[in-house]
Design an enzyme around this catalytic site. Structure first.
Site, PDB file in Angstrom:
ATOM      1  N   GLY A  52     -38.892  14.055  -8.654  1.00 39.45           N
ATOM      2  CA  GLY A  52     -37.756  13.648  -9.483  1.00 39.45           C
ATOM      3  C   GLY A  52     -38.143  12.754 -10.651  1.00 39.45           C
ATOM      4  N   ASP A 109     -39.217  21.230  -7.806  1.00 41.41           N
ATOM      5  CA  ASP A 109     -37.869  21.435  -8.341  1.00 41.41           C
ATOM      6  C   ASP A 109     -37.687  20.592  -9.606  1.00 41.41           C
ATOM      7  OD1 ASP A 109     -37.808  18.980  -7.012  1.00 41.41           O
ATOM      8  OD2 ASP A 109     -35.744  19.202  -6.372  1.00 41.41           O
ATOM      9  N   GLU A 120     -44.011  18.236  -3.043  1.00 40.18           N
ATOM     10  CA  GLU A 120     -42.927  18.637  -2.121  1.00 40.18           C
ATOM     11  C   GLU A 120     -43.357  19.596  -1.018  1.00 40.18           C
ATOM     12  OE1 GLU A 120     -42.704  18.600  -5.406  1.00 40.18           O
ATOM     13  OE2 GLU A 120     -40.963  17.389  -5.954  1.00 40.18           O
ATOM     14  N   GLY A 168     -37.293  11.822  -5.584  1.00 38.20           N
ATOM     15  CA  GLY A 168     -35.878  11.734  -5.251  1.00 38.20           C
ATOM     16  C   GLY A 168     -35.749  11.088  -3.884  1.00 38.20           C
TER      17      GLY A 168
HETATM   18  C1  QUE Z   1     -42.942  14.490  -1.403  1.00 37.19           C
HETATM   19  C2  QUE Z   1     -41.816  13.997  -2.000  1.00 37.19           C
HETATM   20  C3  QUE Z   1     -41.583  12.610  -2.082  1.00 37.19           C
HETATM   21  C4  QUE Z   1     -42.550  11.755  -1.562  1.00 37.19           C
HETATM   22  C5  QUE Z   1     -43.713  12.249  -0.988  1.00 37.19           C
HETATM   23  C6  QUE Z   1     -43.886  13.604  -0.888  1.00 37.19           C
HETATM   24  C7  QUE Z   1     -40.399  12.050  -2.665  1.00 37.19           C
HETATM   25  C8  QUE Z   1     -40.263  10.624  -2.654  1.00 37.19           C
HETATM   26  C9  QUE Z   1     -41.278   9.826  -2.132  1.00 37.19           C
HETATM   27  C10 QUE Z   1     -41.241   8.392  -2.019  1.00 37.19           C
HETATM   28  C11 QUE Z   1     -42.408   7.655  -2.007  1.00 37.19           C
HETATM   29  C12 QUE Z   1     -42.398   6.282  -1.859  1.00 37.19           C
HETATM   30  C13 QUE Z   1     -41.217   5.613  -1.724  1.00 37.19           C
HETATM   31  C14 QUE Z   1     -40.050   6.352  -1.721  1.00 37.19           C
HETATM   32  C15 QUE Z   1     -40.053   7.716  -1.859  1.00 37.19           C
HETATM   33  O1  QUE Z   1     -42.405  10.404  -1.621  1.00 37.19           O
HETATM   34  O2  QUE Z   1     -39.504  12.789  -3.145  1.00 37.19           O
HETATM   35  O3  QUE Z   1     -38.867   5.712  -1.585  1.00 37.19           O
HETATM   36  O4  QUE Z   1     -41.168   4.250  -1.581  1.00 37.19           O
HETATM   37  O5  QUE Z   1     -39.148  10.074  -3.154  1.00 37.19           O
HETATM   38  O6  QUE Z   1     -45.011  14.102  -0.294  1.00 37.19           O
HETATM   39  O7  QUE Z   1     -40.887  14.839  -2.512  1.00 37.19           O
END
Ligand code: QUE
Length: 349
Positions: free
Chosen positions: A114, A145, A137, A65
């Site tokens: 997500g 979640d 998370e 997410g």
């Molecule tokens: C825990 C998370 C997320 C995460 C890493 C975590 C998460 C998430 C992203 C993510 C990774 C690369 C991206 C980006 C988001 O990493 O929810 O836009 O380019 O979206 O340890 O919950």
């Protein structure tokens, strides 16, 4: 501006293509709304017999997410934005689980947080050998979640029955599952090799999901040996408890090999103490008799909301996604200093 979710109907299939490549398809509120709108339109449309969810990104199905945006709003004093995002995202998770037609997710790359919420609640979860999944998370001061703290404790593993201890191991450590692990855990239902994917998707459109699976799904053994299966005896001994204190005691109790303990300790090194204590309470609540997915999602929302208000959430997202130094300074620093009472209250116990 291009749509971050491409919706189209071809033949009997409603297709959703996740299309936010610069963020590894991580879900923002706009994407959640587009998926909810598509499901609303297709639910009672007789021309749509099945829904297929794919990503055309070479590496990612969906990385999670958009917690970075939630953090920015939270730091600016606006917690309503995060509340609204998670409310609509969890509604989408429930709508997928309750969707009255086949809902087929094709995970051919990374799926985290997500991204598992838009796939695992469907009737069919197809993985290729490039699938890689985790609930990471704990490392951002949040917790598992999108219904996963419920789903993973109620889906049958390869042992033939649900295994809450395995679910808690996966959710509390952020262990990364490969295709063989996903199939073993019951998170994936079918294995289709990546080089069959185009023909498989064409067959889904032409002949329907069941016929396409008969033609293209391979024996899960073709995905290789599951490392999670080998880890399961240790995970069952350590993670089958309802509080973090008991899990930690079991971990110290010599139930696992030195190598297994090293793997677990490596995974736990990035976890927020508040998240571990809160997460254990959440998993305990969502394993209880009579708790359904919607109740599970409400429990996640209520505990998650407390964690988002805690400075550890902003600090964790900072360390992992903003500054990317992976050096979060948690407060408090140890799980023994975290009082589980507020989380226990939030899940109605
Ligand atoms: C825990 C998370 C997320 C995460 C890493 C975590 C998460 C998430 C992203 C993510 C990774 C690369 C991206 C980006 C988001 O990493 O929810 O836009 O380019 O979206 O340890 O919950």
């Amino acid at each position: 501006m291009t749509d971050s979710v491409i919706k189209d109907v071809s033949g009997r299939t409603g297709r959703l293509t996740l299309n936010r490549p610069k963020a590894l398809n991580s879900l923002d509120l706009g994407m959640v709304r587009q998926i909810n709108e598509a499901l609303d339109a297709w639910r009672d449309d007789d021309a749509v017999e099945q829904v297929v969810v794919v990503s055309e990104h070479p590496k990612a199905f969906c990385a999670g997410g958009d917690v970075r945006q939630v953090r920015d709003a939270q730091v600016a004093g606006n917690s309503a934005e995060g509340d609204a995002f998670f409310t609509e995202e969890y509604e989408m998770n429930a709508a997928i689980a309750e969707f009255p037609k086949p809902y087929v997710a094709v995970i051919d790359g990374i799926a985290m947080g997500g991204g598992l919420g838009v796939s695992l609640h469907g009737s069919h979860r197809v993985v290729t050998e490039r699938a890689s999944a985790a609930m990471p998370e704990m490392a951002i001061g949040f917790l598992p979640d999108v219904g996963i703290s419920w789903f993973s404790q109620h889906v049958a593993t390869a042992s033939g029955h649900p295994e809450p201890a395995i679910a808690r191991f996966l959710g509390l450590t952020g262990y990364r599952l490969d295709a063989a692990d996903l199939l073993w855990a019951g998170w994936a239902t079918h294995f289709v090799p990546q080089d069959s994917l185009e023909n498989f998707l064409r067959a889904v459109d032409a002949d329907g999901i069941e016929a396409a699976l008969v033609e293209f799904a391979e024996d899960p053994a073709e995905a290789g040996e599951s490392k999670l299966a080998a880890f399961a005896p240790c995970a069952r001994q350590v993670f089958g408890f309802d509080t973090w204190r008991e899990i930690e005691n079991a971990l110290d109790g010599g139930k696992c090999s030195g190598e297994e303990r090293r793997v677990i300790n490596d995974l736990l090194r990035s976890a927020a103490p508040t998240s571990l204590v809160a997460g254990a309470e959440l998993y305990a609540a969502n394993a209880a008799e009579g708790v359904d997915l919607r109740t599970g999602l409400r429990n996640e929302y209520n505990v998650g909301r407390i964690l988002r208000h805690d400075p550890n959430f902003a600090e964790g997202v900072r360390a992992v996604l903003v500054d990317k130094d992976r050096n979060a300074q948690w407060q408090p620093k140890t799980t023994g200093e975290v009082d589980p009472t507020p989380y226990r209250r939030a899940v109605g116990q």
